[in-house]
Structure formats: C-alpha cells, structure tokens
Design an enzyme around this catalytic site. Structure first.
Site: not given
Ligand code: ADP
Ligand code: ZN
Length: 221
Positions: A13, A85, A124, A159, A170
């Site tokens: 993404k 999400r 990653r 990360r 996740r």
């Molecule tokens: P990835 O898609 O690789 O898991 P992100 O950087 O998008 O990574 O998100 C990392 C973490 O941040 C998620 O596992 C969650 O805990 C939190 N997070 C990100 N976006 C949201 C969202 N829209 N709603 C709730 N939690 C979020």
C-alpha cells in the site's frame, strides 16, 4: 481526488500509494506513518496508539477517525493509505466527504496471497527520514547500498511491529475486520482489484502500471 489503498499488511500500500501521489500530484496520508511519528515523539496520541500497535491491534476508531478528519481538513485530495480499516471508519469517511461535497475516485485493492505477506513483511525495511519513508525489502526490493535509502541517503530501519508474532496478529485483524471493506466498496462500485504474486514475478512496475490504468479509467468516466 481521493484514492483509497486497501490491502493486507505488506501488500505494498505504501509503495504503490507513493507512486500514485507522485503521478497524480496528491498528498500521501498514511495513518500508520502518522502513528509511528507520534510514538517516536511520545505525544499523548502516540502513547495511546502504541498500546494497540505494539500488539498488532487496531487503534480505536474514535481516535483514528478524529485524526484523519483533522488531516483531511488541510488537504484537497489525498491517497489514503491504511484508512479506512473498519466499516465504522469507512462510513465516517463517506459522511465526511459528503459533507464537503467530495467523493472517492477509486479504491485500489492490492491482492497478495497470505504466504507471500509474511515473507514480505518480515524482510521489510523503511527509511528513517519521516519526510521520505521509502520502503524496501531486503529480499525482493533491496536498496542499492545495504541499510541506506536510495532516495535520501538516510538510514533504513525495521518497524517494531514487523516481527512474526505481531505480523500474524495484524493478518488476523485484516481478515476479521478490514477485508469486509472489499465488499463495502464493491457494492459502491468503487473497487479496483489488483492481483499481485511475488513468485509469479509481478514487479513493482507492473503493479504501478495496472493501478494507474485503473485510476485513469475512473477519471475518464
Ligand atoms: P500495515 O498495513 O503494514 O500493517 P500500517 O503502517 O498501515 O501498516 O499500520 C500499522 C499499525 O497502525 C496497524 O497495525 C494499526 O495498529 C495501526 N493503524 C494504522 N491505520 C489504522 C486505522 N485506520 N485504524 C486503526 N489502526 C490503524
Ligand atoms: Zn529516504
């Protein structure tokens, strides 16, 4: 123009979202990046978000929605990466855009098999420079010099949540909550599925080209 990036953790993404931003001159709004920056600075929001992120859980909708709306207020169009999400977040976004007389242009769904996702995520690395945030993969998409960002020369870091146990959680959250959004947006006729398989050599260029085609088609409608 508002583009939404859907896809499991590690589906690309961020990488494809960045390409879309460059090509269409849009701002990248990545909730994960915002949360990580807040955590680094140990703000109130950061401390709260960290409780959930460190376990691979979602940050509560209320916090996340408020944060995104505040950011969107400053922007005229964006690539939303990592938001929405949940269905709750998706309907909040619909109401928000509606109230501003705006609409979603397309929802890009990056479709990667689960077994690929664990491999991709566990190898990653990301750029430590917050204005860059380029992502690499030590196995599939390495930087030219190990540990150094091609774009800005800053150090590459891992990360904290890219470790197998948290990755598995996740993925579980993704299948339980976020995957419902695929139907949500399919029903609204906004969904653009993009199939990716690293072992069948789908390159970043292939994926980018397919994505631009899908967006161009939407713009022309
Ligand atoms: P990835 O898609 O690789 O898991 P992100 O950087 O998008 O990574 O998100 C990392 C973490 O941040 C998620 O596992 C969650 O805990 C939190 N997070 C990100 N976006 C949201 C969202 N829209 N709603 C709730 N939690 C979020
Ligand atoms: Zn960089």
């Amino acid at each position: 123009m508002y583009i939404i990036m859907l896809g499991a953790p590690g589906s690309g993404k961020g990488t494809i979202g960045t390409e879309i931003c460059k090509h269409y001159n849009l701002t990248h709004l990545a909730t994960g990046d915002i949360f990580r920056e807040e955590i680094k600075n140990q703000t109130e929001l950061g401390k709260e978000a960290e409780k959930y992120i460190s376990q691979g859980k979602l940050v509560p909708d209320e916090i996340t929605i408020k944060l995104v709306e505040k950011q969107l207020d400053e922007l005229d169009g964006a690539v939303l990466d990592g938001f929405p999400r949940t269905i709750e977040q998706a309907s909040a976004l619909d109401s928000y855009l509606n109230s501003k007389g705006k609409a979603i242009t397309a929802v890009i769904d990056l479709n990667v098999p689960d077994e690929d996702l664990v491999v991709r995520t566990s190898s990653r690395v990301i750029c430590s420079n917050k204005t860059c945030r380029a992502a690499y993969n030590t196995k599939f998409m390495p930087s030219k010099v190990e540990g150094v960002c091609d774009v800005c020369g800053s150090a590459l870091i891992r990360r904290a949540d890219d470790v197998p146990e948290i990755i598995r959680n996740r993925l579980k959250v993704y299948h339980e909550e976020t995957e419902q959004l695929i139907n949500y947006y399919r029903e609204k006729e906004l969904l653009e599925p993009i199939d990716i398989n690293i072992y069948s050599e789908t390159t970043r260029e292939d994926t980018t080209a397919k994505t631009f085609n899908a967006i161009d088609k939407r713009i022309a409608e």
